[in-house]
Enzyme design. Sequence first.
Site, PDB file in Angstrom:
ATOM      1  N   ASP A 202      43.907  36.476  36.079  1.00 57.02           N
ATOM      2  CA  ASP A 202      43.919  37.766  35.390  1.00 57.02           C
ATOM      3  C   ASP A 202      45.336  38.344  35.483  1.00 57.02           C
ATOM      4  OD1 ASP A 202      43.100  40.503  34.448  1.00 57.02           O
ATOM      5  OD2 ASP A 202      41.100  39.652  34.659  1.00 57.02           O
TER       6      ASP A 202
ATOM      7  N   HIS B 234      47.586  36.946  33.195  1.00 60.39           N
ATOM      8  CA  HIS B 234      47.563  37.796  32.001  1.00 60.39           C
ATOM      9  C   HIS B 234      48.755  38.721  31.906  1.00 60.39           C
ATOM     10  CE1 HIS B 234      42.877  37.358  31.534  1.00 60.39           C
ATOM     11  NE2 HIS B 234      43.511  36.206  31.547  1.00 60.39           N
TER      12      HIS B 234
END
Length: 395
Positions: A221, A244
């Site tokens: 993430d 991310h």
Amino acid sequence: MAPNIVVTLVLLIGLFQRWSSATAAYNVVSFGARANGKTDSTKAFLRAWSAACSTSLRGAATVYVPRGSFLIKPVVFSGPCRSSRVTFQMDDTGTSLVAPSNYWELGNSGTWILFIKVTGLSVYGGTVDARGHAYWQCRRYGKSCTTGARSVSLFWCNNVVVSGLRSMNSQTMHMAIDNCKNVVVKNVKIRAPSSSPNTDGIHIEASTGVTISGSTIMTGDDCISIGSGSKNLWIERIACGPGHGISIGSLGDNANEDGVQNVTVTSCVFTKTQNGVRIKTWARASNGYATNIVFRNLIMQNVNNPIIIDQKYCPGNQGCPRQSSGVKISRVTYTNIRGTSASKVAMNFYCSSSNPCWGLKLQDIRLTYLNKAATSYCANAGGSSSGVVIPRSCF
């Protein structure tokens, strides 16, 4: 014995007495911890912490974790402490804290190792391994799972240093900084597979004066995520990827929430990440905001969305379809950002129709796609550009 030698000895004894009266060390093994990675050492760690935290010495106290592997279940190291500073020192030559192999044993508390209401805290060295693989598999197959636990959390802590820590395979976020002031995180290494869900590297929420530097973060993430109420943040020399990217948001989850301001992200490298630098808000009513944000001196290496503002965030179209984000985004500067985009649109400014972005600044941007100039996209975005900007600015 010569008089000068006597004087020297007296001075040394006095210095030693003053030093020893100002410091105290508490070895977790002395309190019953076992370094075999199998015996539950949670209570021993708590006893060592209680002794360090409650010491009557005016100086610093240290909880010392020697070399070895220690099994720890969910634990809360709470303050306030009588010591002016408490150090949680893990031997840096092979010390690890490991979670139980059965992820259910971390329960639904949401945290694994929690420091709460501690002022003057230092955490040095060592490895924490939450062994999250079984939990991620449960999530992946949609089974009935626990809520998941953050590996290391700081809640309502002030004047904190975290240095040299390694965090592996957290069930959810690796490190959470919530309602804290004056926190320095440096030289940490965070790692989880790119397929692991919601394993943010470091999440900051409602905190002021946080510096993160010289760290390597590889997750499934955000490498670093910044939530509402965060102010005066400095992020530099981060190697991010996979993951991310570095994100402000998601903001606007609540109708009434504090904003984000005075954030600098500089001298970072993003490698094969989903995003580079991102501001993300829910597409629904909110009084939140993000202002005075600087992204500078960044390198993008095959990044999907090197520069992105996304104000249409609404996963699954639940709770916000056909709405417009109330979060106000302003005074965001992008300077000296170079590298390669994995998608044709390297700069994407999708702002709110009811609260357009303003004060966006682009300076010296050079992003290519397949060795050619990439493109940019704007919706409800206003600002200026200077120097060489590739792709060409769309506002």
